[in-house]
Design a protein around this motif. Structure first.
Motif, mmCIF file in Angstrom:
data_model
loop_
_atom_site.group_PDB
_atom_site.id
_atom_site.type_symbol
_atom_site.label_atom_id
_atom_site.label_comp_id
_atom_site.label_asym_id
_atom_site.label_seq_id
_atom_site.Cartn_x
_atom_site.Cartn_y
_atom_site.Cartn_z
ATOM 1 N N UNK A 376 78.571 11.751 22.898
ATOM 2 C CA UNK A 376 79.177 12.894 23.042
ATOM 3 C C UNK A 376 80.760 12.262 23.284
ATOM 4 N N UNK A 377 81.545 13.133 23.915
ATOM 5 C CA UNK A 377 82.942 12.636 23.569
ATOM 6 C C UNK A 377 83.388 12.840 25.200
ATOM 7 N N UNK A 378 84.358 12.573 25.749
ATOM 8 C CA UNK A 378 84.406 12.428 27.052
ATOM 9 C C UNK A 378 85.122 14.092 27.286
ATOM 10 N N UNK A 379 85.116 14.846 26.514
ATOM 11 C CA UNK A 379 85.817 15.957 27.189
ATOM 12 C C UNK A 379 84.737 16.787 27.401
ATOM 13 N N UNK A 380 83.701 16.523 26.913
ATOM 14 C CA UNK A 380 82.170 17.537 26.786
ATOM 15 C C UNK A 380 81.520 16.077 28.100
ATOM 16 N N UNK A 381 81.877 15.322 28.412
ATOM 17 C CA UNK A 381 81.297 14.751 30.100
ATOM 18 C C UNK A 381 82.163 15.333 30.574
ATOM 19 N N UNK A 382 83.181 15.603 30.988
ATOM 20 C CA UNK A 382 84.141 16.446 31.709
ATOM 21 C C UNK A 382 83.862 17.647 32.228
ATOM 22 N N UNK A 383 83.467 17.921 31.332
ATOM 23 C CA UNK A 383 83.580 19.304 31.459
ATOM 24 C C UNK A 383 81.840 19.394 32.266
ATOM 25 N N UNK A 384 80.836 19.002 32.592
ATOM 26 C CA UNK A 384 79.974 19.261 33.070
ATOM 27 C C UNK A 384 79.688 17.471 33.295
ATOM 28 N N UNK A 385 80.114 17.062 34.472
ATOM 29 C CA UNK A 385 79.355 15.919 35.128
ATOM 30 C C UNK A 385 78.310 15.555 35.505
ATOM 31 N N UNK A 386 77.817 17.063 36.212
ATOM 32 C CA UNK A 386 76.334 16.523 36.906
ATOM 33 C C UNK A 386 75.639 16.833 35.755
ATOM 34 N N UNK A 387 75.597 17.420 35.191
ATOM 35 C CA UNK A 387 74.578 17.492 33.108
ATOM 36 C C UNK A 387 74.419 16.398 32.924
ATOM 37 N N UNK A 388 75.885 15.594 32.447
ATOM 38 C CA UNK A 388 75.760 14.429 32.079
ATOM 39 C C UNK A 388 74.957 13.306 32.379
ATOM 40 N N UNK A 389 75.482 13.180 33.648
ATOM 41 C CA UNK A 389 74.447 12.263 34.573
ATOM 42 C C UNK A 389 72.861 12.459 34.677
ATOM 43 N N UNK A 390 72.621 13.691 34.580
ATOM 44 C CA UNK A 390 70.777 14.333 35.008
ATOM 45 C C UNK A 390 70.557 13.411 33.352
ATOM 46 N N UNK A 391 71.326 14.224 32.667
ATOM 47 C CA UNK A 391 71.082 13.374 31.326
ATOM 48 C C UNK A 391 70.186 12.172 31.068
ATOM 49 N N UNK A 392 71.431 11.991 31.374
ATOM 50 C CA UNK A 392 71.490 9.926 31.718
ATOM 51 C C UNK A 392 70.501 9.646 31.955
ATOM 52 N N UNK A 393 69.938 9.870 33.063
ATOM 53 C CA UNK A 393 68.920 10.149 34.323
ATOM 54 C C UNK A 393 67.449 9.690 33.154
ATOM 55 N N UNK A 394 67.806 11.042 33.171
ATOM 56 C CA UNK A 394 66.331 11.777 31.906
ATOM 57 C C UNK A 394 65.780 10.543 31.072
ATOM 58 N N UNK A 395 67.468 11.026 30.425
ATOM 59 C CA UNK A 395 66.903 9.654 28.786
ATOM 60 C C UNK A 395 66.885 8.869 28.855
ATOM 61 N N UNK A 396 67.499 8.102 29.585
ATOM 62 C CA UNK A 396 67.384 6.691 30.186
ATOM 63 C C UNK A 396 66.060 6.199 31.010
ATOM 64 N N UNK A 397 65.784 7.064 31.593
ATOM 65 C CA UNK A 397 65.132 6.824 32.927
ATOM 66 C C UNK A 397 64.964 5.681 33.545
ATOM 67 N N UNK A 398 66.372 5.892 34.059
ATOM 68 C CA UNK A 398 66.896 4.964 35.328
ATOM 69 C C UNK A 398 67.567 5.837 36.200
ATOM 70 N N UNK A 399 68.032 5.373 37.235
ATOM 71 C CA UNK A 399 69.138 5.581 38.035
ATOM 72 C C UNK A 399 70.502 5.577 37.654
ATOM 73 N N UNK A 400 71.417 7.107 37.509
ATOM 74 C CA UNK A 400 72.612 6.199 36.863
ATOM 75 C C UNK A 400 73.809 6.460 37.807
ATOM 76 N N UNK A 401 75.231 5.794 37.817
ATOM 77 C CA UNK A 401 76.078 6.221 38.664
ATOM 78 C C UNK A 401 77.659 6.416 37.766
#
Length: 494
Positions: A376-401
């Motif tokens: 994605x682009x950084x604007x999409x991350x900024x628009x919903x940080x909660x969704x981005x963090x959750x999707x990263x954790x789900x996709x990579x099966x890791x805890x994400x900061x």
């Protein structure tokens, strides 16, 4: 559990609306009574923060947030304050209309906002323009009012949400009120603690409006606000082998500083042993500056193998680069299947070459790295940080900061914790390298990935705040956090 016990729970806008409806429909608290309670709580908040204020201006929108403002103005007049209301438009909704009518019936003055008219000179301004429902940018005329409010110079008390801030995501799509204090009603809104929102909310004061514990029964919060914790004291018989062996991998040509900061942070965060796998040109500097780090020249995967065998946790990425050397070490580290923290170029390589992560892993992306990992682009991350963090954790099966103001920690099961600490002085080089080392050290001392990420993120931000209190935010260096970090880990704040 009482309403006050929910101060560390964060809710979405839809959840807060459901709580509001539940209070009305199931607990029998009328909507107008909730509005009266909110106004009374806001007046107490105003008088606590500005006890000498005698003149206030309340800026009211057409909805229930404006209704809160009209009632606050009425109560302020009854308390002997001068209160004038500047209204955007006619009120809508029975409760808001009733609140405005009562204010006017009691002799209150309502001025229709017009760009040609100057704002009144007051001691405190109250933002009651828009509540939790606003997700779009403010209309041009309202944006102009907000700019005038900021130029006015008087401090602002925001009711529930500073107008222009998305209470769900923390995004600010246009102009927004910058409040000195935000009094938030019923439950804490998750968006006020992350993204651009921390620059607008000022001090947040939660007011649950005296609602009973039954309101929260069966309602699961969307996220949690981190609390200040540290590790328990070590047993007297502890030795370095009990506290793990971190191997920090990185430091391509010219980037010795990044891997040194990572390794030193791991030491200061309590790892028993810390080795560094880096370029040979960095050994003299590392050994002379921090001899406690066991620095090794590593020119490829074969030289890295014996270091991997001795390590218990890996910290991969600071100064690693994305060339052949960094890529080879990255592959070897991932194939080792050891608990690891991935940062910086460790994440950029993962975005370029996606692959599953086996075992315990913590990813620590900033928004740009998160965007690359998600395509994605950084604007999409900024628009919903909660969704981005959750999707990263789900996709990579890791805890994400997901780093930034109000850093988020997300787990694959959907949990999210929000960091309430940190300051603008931490927007400088090397801070992420420290965080990588801290989390790796906590993994080495027995924390699981979630515990290490939450505790490490909190300690890192709190250390930044303590360092800023000692010397100021501007000019804060990553290395300045190491002393405060040690204090916090040992339960001392000064």
């Amino acid at each position: 559990m009482t309403a006050c016990d929910h101060r560390h729970q964060l809710f979405t806008v839809d959840q807060v609306r459901a709580l509001d409806r539940r209070a009305i429909e199931e607990l029998g608290v009328a909507g107008y009574e909730l509005m009266q309670r909110a106004a009374a709580a806001a007046l107490v908040c105003l008088q606590q923060h500005w006890p000498r204020a005698r003149r206030i201006a309340v800026y009211c929108g057409p909805g229930n947030n404006g209704g809160d403002g009209y009632l606050l103005a009425s109560m302020a007049r009854e308390a002997g304050l001068q209160a004038v209301v500047i209204a955007l438009d006619a009120s809508r909704g029975d409760d808001a209309i009733r609140a405005r009518h009562e204010f006017e019936q009691a002799g209150g003055t309502v001025i229709r906002w017009h760009q040609d008219e100057p704002l009144p000179v007051v001691d405190v301004q109250v933002d009651a323009l828009f509540g939790t429902g606003l997700r779009r940018a403010l209309a041009p005329d309202v944006a102009e009012l907000v700019r005038r409010m900021q130029a006015n110079g008087a401090p602002v008390l925001a009711l529930d949400v500073p107008s222009g801030v998305n209470a769900d995501s923390g995004a600010v799509p246009g102009e927004a009120v910058s409040a000195s204090v935000t009094v938030s009603f019923i439950a804490a809104k998750r968006g006020l603690y992350t993204g651009q929102a921390p620059g607008h909310v000022g001090q947040i004061q939660l007011e649950p409006l005296g609602l009973p514990e039954g309101l929260w029964q069966g309602v699961e919060a969307d996220a949690e606000l981190m609390q200040a914790h540290t590790l328990p004291p070590r047993p007297r018989q502890a030795h370095k082998g009990n506290n793990g062996h971190v191997l920090a991998i990185g430091g391509e040509h010219g980037t010795a500083g990044a891997i040194r900061l990572c390794g030193e942070a791991a030491l200061r965060a309590g790892a028993g042993l810390v080795s560094v796998a880096t370029r040979g040109e960095h050994l003299v500097a590392l050994n002379s500056a921090r001899p406690e780090l066991m620095a090794h020249e590593v020119d490829g995967m074969q030289a890295l193998a014996p270091l991997l065998q001795r390590a218990t946790v890996l910290a991969v990425g600071p100064g690693l680069g994305q060339g052949a050397w960094g890529h080879a070490l990255w592959l070897a580290a991932l194939d080792a299947a050891l608990p690891l923290v991935l940062d910086a170029d460790g994440l950029n390589l993962l975005a370029r070459e996606p692959r599953p992560l086996s075992g315990t892993a913590v990813l620590t992306p900033h928004p740009g790295e998160a965007a690359r990992l998600l395509g994605q682009d950084t604007a999409a991350i900024a628009a919903d940080r909660f969704a981005a963090a959750r999707e990263l954790a789900r996709r990579y099966r890791a805890v994400v900061v997901l780093k930034g103001a109000g850093s988020l920690v997300a787990a694959p099961d959907g949990r999210v914790a929000v960091c309430p600490w940190g300051n603008p002085g931490m927007a400088s080089g090397g801070m992420g390298d420290l965080l990588t080392g801290i989390i790796a050290a906590l993994l080495a001392q027995g924390c699981d990935a979630w515990q290490a990420a939450v505790l490490g993120t909190g300690l890192h931000a709190r250390a930044g705040d303590l360092a800023a209190r000692q010397g100021g935010e501007r000019g804060l260096l990553a290395g300045d956090l190491l002393g405060p970090l040690r204090l916090l880990l040992n339960g001392r704040e000064s």
